[in-house]
Design a protein around this motif. Structure first.
Motif, PDB file in Angstrom:
ATOM      1  N   PRO A  91      -2.504  35.516 -20.341  1.00  0.00           N
ATOM      2  CA  PRO A  91      -3.672  35.205 -19.516  1.00  0.00           C
ATOM      3  C   PRO A  91      -4.523  34.115 -20.157  1.00  0.00           C
ATOM      4  CG  PRO A  91      -3.403  37.577 -19.742  1.00  0.00           C
ATOM      5  CD  PRO A  91      -2.456  36.945 -20.719  1.00  0.00           C
ATOM      6  N   VAL A  92      -5.090  33.248 -19.311  1.00  0.00           N
ATOM      7  CA  VAL A  92      -5.930  32.148 -19.800  1.00  0.00           C
ATOM      8  C   VAL A  92      -7.320  32.169 -19.172  1.00  0.00           C
ATOM      9  CG1 VAL A  92      -3.971  30.656 -20.311  1.00  0.00           C
ATOM     10  CG2 VAL A  92      -5.001  30.578 -18.031  1.00  0.00           C
ATOM     11  N   GLY A  93      -7.668  33.260 -18.471  1.00  0.00           N
ATOM     12  CA  GLY A  93      -8.980  33.324 -17.836  1.00  0.00           C
ATOM     13  C   GLY A  93      -9.085  32.471 -16.582  1.00  0.00           C
ATOM     14  N   THR A 124     -11.635  34.090 -14.126  1.00  0.00           N
ATOM     15  CA  THR A 124     -12.765  34.789 -14.746  1.00  0.00           C
ATOM     16  C   THR A 124     -14.001  34.759 -13.851  1.00  0.00           C
ATOM     17  OG1 THR A 124     -11.970  34.329 -16.981  1.00  0.00           O
ATOM     18  CG2 THR A 124     -14.325  34.803 -16.732  1.00  0.00           C
ATOM     19  N   GLU A 176      -6.343  37.880 -15.430  1.00  0.00           N
ATOM     20  CA  GLU A 176      -6.925  36.542 -15.507  1.00  0.00           C
ATOM     21  C   GLU A 176      -8.442  36.559 -15.345  1.00  0.00           C
ATOM     22  OE1 GLU A 176      -5.647  33.869 -16.458  1.00  0.00           O
ATOM     23  OE2 GLU A 176      -3.481  34.108 -16.291  1.00  0.00           O
ATOM     24  N   GLY A 177      -9.040  37.760 -15.315  1.00  0.00           N
ATOM     25  CA  GLY A 177     -10.491  37.871 -15.369  1.00  0.00           C
ATOM     26  C   GLY A 177     -11.194  38.213 -14.086  1.00  0.00           C
ATOM     27  N   GLY A 221      -9.378  46.063 -17.098  1.00  0.00           N
ATOM     28  CA  GLY A 221      -9.753  45.277 -15.945  1.00  0.00           C
ATOM     29  C   GLY A 221     -10.683  46.014 -15.001  1.00  0.00           C
ATOM     30  N   SER A 279      -7.802  29.718  -7.803  1.00  0.00           N
ATOM     31  CA  SER A 279      -8.622  29.307  -8.939  1.00  0.00           C
ATOM     32  C   SER A 279      -9.313  27.977  -8.679  1.00  0.00           C
ATOM     33  CB  SER A 279      -7.759  29.189 -10.201  1.00  0.00           C
ATOM     34  OG  SER A 279      -7.029  27.973 -10.202  1.00  0.00           O
TER      35      SER A 279
END
Length: 277
Positions: free
Chosen positions: A26-28, A31, A55-56, A81, A258
């Motif tokens: 995961p890289v956010g 978020t 992923e937030g 989560g 995103s």
């Protein structure tokens, strides 16, 4: 003509399926976002719920199978989560609006929606497709998206915008002799997706679709049982030589939801291992 919802999960260890495993840290990517997902109890929807949360995002999962939904919610919460579940009948417009209203009650806003739920058609040629099948395909695979998108967009406008991703099908892009009503409604969904993207651009609402090819999820087993050889034909017609894993489809939806896809709207994105090329 398979896709995320025609082929929704293989549970039988002996059933043919992809052996590819997706492992991405995961890289956010999502978020702080509040996301609503339909068809989230299994297959691509469940994979997307887990991925979006990792992923937030705070996710609200909707489907008819509430027991299965609760299991996914517990998994996400156990991993730290934020997740909640709401019962949803895609054939009932009032149920769809109530589910979106539940998101507002929980979070006060909606940043993104993954409209992934669908109904399978009984496989068979055009002249044996029943009126009942056509009615179900219209109600679940087209009208439900119409209702959901309008409810989602109304809530997104109050928050200054958002993003919607609709799950269509590779079978929407060409003749679909095995699933004619399904393919027709999915093609109509592509048109609706493009129209919504243009109509709501001024509201800062992006709308895109994905057209998955063969995906190793539960309904493939039923389709294989009804029409032996389907899995072999899917693999043979896919340049990458296998079906997708559900998370591979979910990864594309995550990107479209995103901010990194901020200049993408009105796109119908193939996610089919090259099968539609």
């Amino acid at each position: 003509m398979s896709d995320a919802n025609v082929v929704n999960g293989v549970n039988d260890a002996n059933a043919p399926r992809s052996t590819h495993t997706v492992r991405s840290a995961p890289v956010g990517l999502l978020t702080g976002k509040v996301l609503f997902l339909t068809g989230a109890s299994r297959g691509i929807g469940a994979a997307a719920a887990r991925l979006f949360a990792a992923e937030g995002a705070s996710v609200v999962l909707a489907a008819r199978g509430t027991d299965a939904l609760d299991r996914v919610v517990k998994e996400i919460r156990a991993d730290g989560g934020v997740a909640d579940a709401v019962a949803l009948d895609l054939a009932d417009p009032a149920s769809i609006r109530a589910a979106v209203g539940h998101v507002e009650n929980l979070h006060g806003r909606l940043d993104g929606a993954f409209n992934n739920g669908a109904a399978i058609q009984r496989p068979g040629p055009l002249d044996t497709t029943s009126d009942e099948d056509v009615d179900t395909q219209f109600a679940v695979n087209f009208r439900s998206h119409w209702t959901a998108m309008n409810a989602e967009a109304a809530l997104m406008r109050r928050g200054g915008g958002g993003a919607i991703v609709n799950t269509s099908s590779i079978g929407s892009r060409r003749a679909n002799p095995a699933l004619p009503a399904y393919g027709a409604m999915k093609r109509a969904l592509n048109s609706l997706t493009e129209t919504a993207a243009v109509s709501w651009a001024a509201d800062r609402i992006r709308v895109n679709g994905i057209t998955p090819g063969g995906t190793a999820t539960e309904m493939i087993e039923a389709w294989e049982a009804a029409t032996p050889g389907v899995v072999e034909r899917i693999n043979a017609s896919t340049p990458l030589g296998r079906m997708a894993e559900p998370r591979e489809i979910a990864e594309v939806a995550a990107w479209l939801l995103s901010d990194r896809a901020s200049w993408v709207t009105g796109a119908i994105v193939p996610v089919d291992g090259g099968a539609g090329a």
